[in-house]
Design a protein around this motif. Structure first.
Motif, short mmCIF file in Angstrom:
data_model
loop_
_atom_site.label_atom_id
_atom_site.label_comp_id
_atom_site.label_asym_id
_atom_site.label_seq_id
_atom_site.Cartn_x
_atom_site.Cartn_y
_atom_site.Cartn_z
N GLY A 10 -5.26 56.33 41.54
CA GLY A 10 -4.27 56.20 40.47
C GLY A 10 -2.86 56.31 41.03
O GLY A 10 -2.68 56.46 42.25
N GLN A 11 -1.86 56.25 40.15
CA GLN A 11 -0.49 56.24 40.71
C GLN A 11 -0.15 57.59 41.36
O GLN A 11 0.42 57.61 42.45
N VAL A 12 -0.50 58.70 40.74
CA VAL A 12 -0.19 60.00 41.37
C VAL A 12 -1.13 60.25 42.55
O VAL A 12 -0.71 60.74 43.60
N HIS A 32 -12.27 57.08 41.56
CA HIS A 32 -13.23 57.20 40.45
C HIS A 32 -14.65 56.86 40.90
O HIS A 32 -15.61 57.56 40.55
N LEU A 35 -16.07 59.73 43.19
CA LEU A 35 -16.39 60.97 42.48
C LEU A 35 -15.95 60.85 41.03
O LEU A 35 -14.76 60.75 40.73
N ASP A 36 -16.95 60.85 40.14
CA ASP A 36 -16.69 60.83 38.70
C ASP A 36 -16.63 62.29 38.24
O ASP A 36 -17.65 62.99 38.28
N ILE A 37 -15.46 62.74 37.82
CA ILE A 37 -15.32 64.18 37.51
C ILE A 37 -16.07 64.60 36.25
O ILE A 37 -16.21 65.79 35.98
N SER A 62 -5.36 58.37 31.09
CA SER A 62 -3.91 58.58 31.02
C SER A 62 -3.20 57.67 30.02
O SER A 62 -1.99 57.78 29.86
N TYR A 125 -4.54 62.39 23.28
CA TYR A 125 -4.24 62.59 24.69
C TYR A 125 -3.66 63.99 24.92
O TYR A 125 -4.13 64.74 25.80
N LYS A 129 -5.34 67.07 27.08
CA LYS A 129 -4.71 67.68 28.26
C LYS A 129 -4.56 69.19 28.05
O LYS A 129 -4.77 69.97 28.98
N VAL A 151 5.62 59.53 34.27
CA VAL A 151 5.42 59.24 35.69
C VAL A 151 5.47 57.72 35.92
O VAL A 151 4.89 56.95 35.14
N1 LIG Z 1 1.43 58.63 33.75
C1 LIG Z 1 2.23 59.49 33.14
O1 LIG Z 1 3.27 59.14 32.58
C2 LIG Z 1 1.89 60.96 33.16
C3 LIG Z 1 2.77 61.86 32.52
C4 LIG Z 1 2.45 63.21 32.53
C5 LIG Z 1 1.30 63.65 33.16
N2 LIG Z 1 0.46 62.76 33.76
C6 LIG Z 1 -0.74 63.25 34.39
O2 LIG Z 1 -0.70 62.96 35.78
C7 LIG Z 1 -2.03 62.76 36.25
C8 LIG Z 1 -2.15 61.47 37.03
O3 LIG Z 1 -1.85 60.40 36.15
P1 LIG Z 1 -1.56 58.93 36.65
O4 LIG Z 1 -0.32 58.48 36.01
O5 LIG Z 1 -1.69 58.86 38.13
O6 LIG Z 1 -2.77 58.17 35.97
P2 LIG Z 1 -3.54 56.85 36.45
O7 LIG Z 1 -2.64 56.00 37.27
O8 LIG Z 1 -4.16 56.29 35.22
O9 LIG Z 1 -4.67 57.42 37.41
C9 LIG Z 1 -5.77 58.12 36.92
C10 LIG Z 1 -6.92 57.85 37.85
O10 LIG Z 1 -8.04 58.60 37.37
C11 LIG Z 1 -9.18 57.79 37.55
N3 LIG Z 1 -10.25 58.24 36.67
C12 LIG Z 1 -10.45 57.96 35.36
N4 LIG Z 1 -11.57 58.55 34.93
C13 LIG Z 1 -12.10 59.22 35.99
C14 LIG Z 1 -13.26 60.00 36.18
N5 LIG Z 1 -14.11 60.23 35.17
N6 LIG Z 1 -13.49 60.53 37.40
C15 LIG Z 1 -12.65 60.28 38.43
N7 LIG Z 1 -11.55 59.53 38.32
C16 LIG Z 1 -11.26 59.01 37.10
C17 LIG Z 1 -8.73 56.38 37.24
O11 LIG Z 1 -9.62 55.47 37.84
P3 LIG Z 1 -10.03 54.12 37.03
O12 LIG Z 1 -8.74 53.44 36.74
O13 LIG Z 1 -10.92 53.44 38.00
O14 LIG Z 1 -10.75 54.60 35.80
C18 LIG Z 1 -7.35 56.37 37.88
O15 LIG Z 1 -7.42 55.94 39.24
C19 LIG Z 1 -2.93 62.85 35.02
O16 LIG Z 1 -3.45 64.15 34.92
C20 LIG Z 1 -2.01 62.58 33.88
O17 LIG Z 1 -2.48 63.17 32.70
C21 LIG Z 1 0.74 61.41 33.79
#
Ligand SMILES: NC(=O)c1ccc[n+]([C@@H]2O[C@H](COP(=O)([O-])OP(=O)(O)OC[C@H]3O[C@@H](n4cnc5c(N)ncnc54)[C@H](OP(=O)(O)O)[C@@H]3O)[C@@H](O)[C@H]2O)c1
Length: 298
Positions: A10-12, A32, A35-37, A62, A125, A129, A151
């Motif tokens: 994912g992005q982070v 993902h 490892l599926d959490i 997300s 959402y 969280k 983010v």
């Molecule tokens: N984006 C924002 O604006 C934002 C703001 C505040 C906080 N956050 C938090 O920051 C963290 C990272 O977010 P992000 O922006 O990087 O999100 P992201 O780009 O959507 O990345 C999330 C990753 O989690 C993977 N994933 C989904 N279901 C899964 C599972 N069951 N097991 C393992 N991996 C799984 C996804 O893979 P697939 O795509 O293959 O499903 C994706 O690669 C999250 O906790 C989010 O809540 C994000």
């Protein structure tokens, strides 16, 4: 010190992998598919095998808008997946950093939210969280909960990339002018996570565990963010001038998207860890540079 990153594609997760590589921290990034959490047995097996000092959970459902219609899956990942990780971390003595969100707050407060303010999520959402945070606190004694906001990065589907792609194809860009928060570049967030873990790792006292906020410096609206994205993209030669329209959250016809003010105060992090905020405009330059490098490589 060894760090295991979940949701590593994912992005982070991508930014965390880069930050660990940059400072030479031993790490294992699992996407993902690796490892599926939500699979508790798989989570336990991986932690028992890898024995990391820390796990950073960057895996999440997300998409705030889509989560409204997919509550079961959203809770399975954001709450139950977090609980699986927390229990497995506790079993092997690992610390857990759980990334959380400004959406745990209702967005009705005029001043920035501190860690002492009471969460009051208003959508699926945000609630998922918050329940993820609660599971982490309940099951894992060595935990860090790090809330952040808006983010963005050159990876994946986020407001920055959607706006940039529209600008690059000459379409007007839209941004709501009644949502206020702090955009946060994933690269800055990753540096903060790594710096926190390095300090916790060196600290004899367990007094650094707990809940913190980090956002890049500078509150803004989505509209102003979009305007800056377009202006910087034009300056960087990635897009031509394009119209940026201010709209209202009510126009989005999506219950998850309401007028809100969810600026997070990063003071507690600064006074505890000495970690300063970096500016989101600087992060935007770095994200645009990453886009440019991606274009060159393609
Ligand atoms: N984006 C924002 O604006 C934002 C703001 C505040 C906080 N956050 C938090 O920051 C963290 C990272 O977010 P992000 O922006 O990087 O999100 P992201 O780009 O959507 O990345 C999330 C990753 O989690 C993977 N994933 C989904 N279901 C899964 C599972 N069951 N097991 C393992 N991996 C799984 C996804 O893979 P697939 O795509 O293959 O499903 C994706 O690669 C999250 O906790 C989010 O809540 C994000």
């Amino acid at each position: 010190m060894k760090v295991l990153i979940t949701g590593a594609r994912g992005q982070v997760g991508t930014a965390l992998t880069a930050a660990c590589t940059e400072v030479g921290i031993q790490h294992l990034g699992l996407g993902h598919r690796e490892l599926d959490i939500t699979d508790g047995a798989a989570v336990q097996a991986v932690l028992a095998r890898e024995r990391p000092d820390f796990v950073i959970n960057a895996a999440a459902f997300s998409d705030v808008a889509v989560a409204q219609g997919e509550a079961n899956l959203c809770y399975a990942i954001n709450r139950d997946g977090a609980a699986n990780l927390a229990q497995a971390c506790e079993a092997v003595g690992a610390g857990l950093l759980y990334l959380s969100s400004d959406y745990v707050f209702d967005g009705l407060q005029a001043r920035p939210y501190t860690e002492k303010d009471k969460p009051n999520p208003r959508n699926v959402y945000g609630n998922s969280k918050l329940e993820g945070e609660e599971a982490v606190r309940e099951y894992c004694s060595r935990h860090l909960v790090l809330r952040t906001s808006w983010v963005f990065s050159a990876e994946g589907n986020n407001f920055f990339m959607r706006s940039l792609e529209r600008a690059m194809s000459g379409q007007p860009v839209k941004g709501v002018n009644d949502q206020i928060s702090c955009p946060t570049w994933a690269g800055h967030l990753a540096i903060v996570c790594v710096a926190m873990l390095q300090q916790v790792h060196c600290n004899i006292e367990p007094n650094l565990w707990g809940t913190y906020h980090y956002s890049d410096r500078g509150a803004t609206t989505r509209y102003e963010f979009a305007r800056t994205i377009v202006a910087q993209a034009v300056q960087a030669g990635l897009a031509s001038e394009t119209q940026v329209q201010a709209i209202e959250s009510a126009d989005l016809q999506n219950r998850a998207e309401e007028a809100r003010q969810s600026v997070l105060s990063s003071d507690h992090l600064f006074f505890t860890f000495g970690i300063r905020q970096r500016g989101w405009r600087q992060g935007l330059k770095s994200a645009l540079e990453a886009v440019r490098q991606g274009q060159r490589a393609a």
